[in-house]
Write a protein that holds these residues in place. Structure first.
Motif, mmCIF file in Angstrom:
data_model
loop_
_atom_site.group_PDB
_atom_site.id
_atom_site.type_symbol
_atom_site.label_atom_id
_atom_site.label_comp_id
_atom_site.label_asym_id
_atom_site.label_seq_id
_atom_site.Cartn_x
_atom_site.Cartn_y
_atom_site.Cartn_z
ATOM 1 N N ARG A 1 0.826 -1.205 0.000
ATOM 2 C CA ARG A 1 0.000 0.000 0.000
ATOM 3 C C ARG A 1 0.865 1.261 0.000
ATOM 4 N NH1 ARG A 1 -3.496 -3.313 3.178
ATOM 5 N NH2 ARG A 1 -2.507 -2.678 5.124
ATOM 6 N N LYS B 1 -3.887 13.783 1.683
ATOM 7 C CA LYS B 1 -5.177 13.093 1.710
ATOM 8 C C LYS B 1 -5.130 11.815 0.873
ATOM 9 C CE LYS B 1 -8.050 17.169 2.580
ATOM 10 N NZ LYS B 1 -9.116 18.062 2.051
ATOM 11 N N GLU C 1 -3.380 9.135 2.876
ATOM 12 C CA GLU C 1 -4.282 8.591 3.898
ATOM 13 C C GLU C 1 -5.268 7.610 3.278
ATOM 14 O OE1 GLU C 1 -4.964 11.843 7.372
ATOM 15 O OE2 GLU C 1 -5.716 12.414 5.393
ATOM 16 N N SER C 2 -5.829 7.968 2.141
ATOM 17 C CA SER C 2 -6.848 7.128 1.526
ATOM 18 C C SER C 2 -6.275 5.797 1.046
ATOM 19 C CB SER C 2 -7.509 7.862 0.360
ATOM 20 O OG SER C 2 -6.565 8.120 -0.679
ATOM 21 N N ILE C 3 -5.009 5.797 0.625
ATOM 22 C CA ILE C 3 -4.388 4.562 0.140
ATOM 23 C C ILE C 3 -3.955 3.676 1.295
ATOM 24 C CG2 ILE C 3 -2.427 3.584 -1.115
ATOM 25 C CD1 ILE C 3 -2.493 6.066 -2.907
ATOM 26 N N HIS D 1 -4.753 3.677 4.479
ATOM 27 C CA HIS D 1 -5.779 3.263 5.435
ATOM 28 C C HIS D 1 -7.042 2.773 4.743
ATOM 29 C CE1 HIS D 1 -3.202 4.899 8.487
ATOM 30 N NE2 HIS D 1 -3.242 6.102 7.935
ATOM 31 N N ASP D 2 -6.937 2.442 3.478
ATOM 32 C CA ASP D 2 -8.094 1.968 2.718
ATOM 33 C C ASP D 2 -8.530 0.601 3.244
ATOM 34 O OD1 ASP D 2 -10.009 1.307 0.916
ATOM 35 O OD2 ASP D 2 -8.656 1.053 -0.789
ATOM 36 N N PRO D 3 -9.731 0.487 3.795
ATOM 37 C CA PRO D 3 -10.178 -0.811 4.325
ATOM 38 C C PRO D 3 -10.339 -1.867 3.240
ATOM 39 C CG PRO D 3 -12.013 0.747 4.278
ATOM 40 C CD PRO D 3 -10.761 1.525 3.941
ATOM 41 N N ARG D 4 -10.437 -1.440 2.004
ATOM 42 C CA ARG D 4 -10.560 -2.413 0.914
ATOM 43 C C ARG D 4 -9.211 -3.000 0.518
ATOM 44 N NH1 ARG D 4 -13.139 1.561 -3.235
ATOM 45 N NH2 ARG D 4 -11.594 2.847 -2.158
ATOM 46 N N SER E 1 -7.276 -2.002 -3.448
ATOM 47 C CA SER E 1 -8.062 -1.475 -4.553
ATOM 48 C C SER E 1 -7.282 -0.478 -5.388
ATOM 49 C CB SER E 1 -9.344 -0.817 -4.020
ATOM 50 O OG SER E 1 -9.033 0.240 -3.128
ATOM 51 N N PHE E 2 -6.429 0.337 -4.738
ATOM 52 C CA PHE E 2 -5.661 1.322 -5.491
ATOM 53 C C PHE E 2 -4.637 0.636 -6.392
ATOM 54 C CE2 PHE E 2 -7.381 4.223 -2.364
ATOM 55 C CZ PHE E 2 -7.564 5.391 -3.094
#
Length: 441
Positions: free
Chosen positions: A75, A103, A106-108, A110-113, A116-117
């Motif tokens: 990640r 931002k 953070e989204s990458i 801590h992405d719960p999925r 996906s990125f």
């Protein structure tokens, strides 16, 4: 399985055995390749193998990178791939320019999925991810080459090869450094600003220290790849290194902010030598060589600085000391840290060296050059310059030896020969003048 292992060759029998495997088994074999070089050897071995690879290229490449870095490392590598100056084209104009990149990080991360990125990357981004991983593994090998020999001198068994957890800790520090370097290039980042505090909220205290130590190693590597006599003066960063200011040209700036570029520039200029080879080739005395082991240079001053500001004003200094004492009291009241023994991803707990050095304390405020606790027990507040110099040298040696990255077993071996690093040493005052020894520094 021996027949499968032989498929990196060009023998007709090996190719036929490989092609005879079911597609799902062949896909597993490709995903288990030791590195992308071995993978491409397999892919080039036959047309049917290539077709299977082409149909699942993304899955195979992501699997290889994840095996090297761990899933959390993947990640962060994805964040390092996507967060670049080209992604945020406004340039380093204002402090706020870095906020979208923060931002995105953070989204990458801590992405719960989860992945996906990574799965949504373009072909070009996927190729860059692989290149970044190749650069990371190269840097981990270079770091290990410079430290292992010294560790072996201290304790023979402490000089064994790095295990997968130790490699992942190092890799993750280099990856976070690239993210930090990219964000740093996007906007003004100074201590006390909103973006500064927001950025450092992304990382836990030991992660900040690991980034700082990774940065120091990259600074030394850059001194070999970009010697000062070859630099083109373009912008003065005011970097303090071995007592003089250094000029930094655009090529070095690019390499410091891109692990793949650093690897390419190193191989282009120095071939397949290691940093250890280069240090041995330097025409310096043994005492100078020992002194270099205590150097932790930095060019990102905001990274090496402590959280509580330093000042020469007595009134403000007293306020800072009071604030620092309050921070320590709150910190000591928190639940202590502990080591996760089965941390296969190398990223779920603080490293043993950090926990042991602080006797399990949180140590939420200190990083970089401001690592040693500065509030001392009552009656021991007045340190001499000699004591403080001793403390700085001990901290620098601890950092240089890589205590922030090693597993417990390796650290305990080192501690058996280096008694000054007893449990809790980072929270205790330096030794009294009569007990000081500078032997080994």
């Amino acid at each position: 399985m021996s027949a499968v292992h032989d498929t990196t060759g060009t023998g007709k029998g090996s190719r036929q055995e490989l092609e005879a495997l079911p597609a799902d088994v062949l896909l597993a074999v490709l995903s288990a390749s030791h590195n992308t070089g071995d993978l491409y050897s397999l892919v080039r071995s036959s047309r049917p193998v290539y077709e299977v690879f082409r149909s699942a290229k993304r899955t195979v490449l992501i699997s290889i990178v994840a095996r090297d870095l761990g899933w959390s490392g993947l990640r962060t590598a994805t964040a390092a791939t996507l967060i670049t100056a080209a992604t945020f084209r406004r340039g380093a104009q204002y402090e706020g320019d870095a906020k979208p990149a923060i931002k995105l990080y953070e989204s990458i991360v801590h992405d719960p999925r989860g992945l996906s990125f990574a799965r949504g990357m373009s072909e070009a981004e996927l190729a860059k991810l692989v290149r970044i991983n190749r650069g990371v593994q190269f840097l981990v090998d270079q770091y290990a080459a410079t430290r292992i020999l010294r560790l072996r001198e201290i304790h023979h068994d402490a000089g064994r090869e790095l295990n997968s957890r130790e490699r992942q800790r190092l890799a993750h520090a280099f990856l976070r450094h690239q993210v930090l370097a990219s964000i740093q290039s996007l906007g003004v980042m100074t201590q006390g600003t909103v973006v500064y505090e927001h950025l450092f909220d992304l990382f836990r205290p030991w992660e900040i220290q690991q980034i700082t130590d990774a940065h120091s190693f990259l600074r030394v590597m850059a001194s070999f790849v970009f010697p000062s006599c070859e630099r083109i003066p373009r912008s003065l960063w005011g970097v303090y290194l071995t007592g003089r200011e250094w000029w930094r040209d655009s090529d070095e700036q690019e390499a410091m902010g891109d692990l793949g570029v650093m690897r390419a520039r190193f191989l282009e200029k120095l071939g397949h030598k290691t940093m250890a080879d280069l240090e041995m080739e330097m025409d310096i005395s043994q005492s100078e060589r020992e002194a270099r082991r205590n150097m932790m240079p930095a060019s990102y001053n905001f990274l090496a600085a402590g959280s509580v500001p330093q000042t020469s004003s007595n009134q403000v200094a007293e306020q800072d000391w009071s604030l620092r004492g309050e921070i320590y009291q709150r910190e000591d009241a928190l639940t202590g840290l502990f080591v996760v023994e089965d941390d296969d991803d190398g990223d779920q707990s603080a490293p043993f060296g950090w926990i042991d050095g602080h006797r399990g304390g949180i140590d939420c405020q200190r990083r970089g050059g401001d690592l040693f606790r500065e509030t001392l027990p009552q009656g021991q507040e007045n340190l001499t310059a000699l004591q403080m110099n001793w403390a700085r040298l001990v901290v620098r040696q601890w950092r240089w030896l890589g205590f922030m990255f090693w597993d417990k077993e390796r650290i305990e071996l080192l501690k058996s020969k280096l008694p000054k690093y007893a449990t809790g040493w980072l929270t205790r005052p330096p030794a009294c003048d009569d007990n000081l020894s500078f032997e080994g520094f």
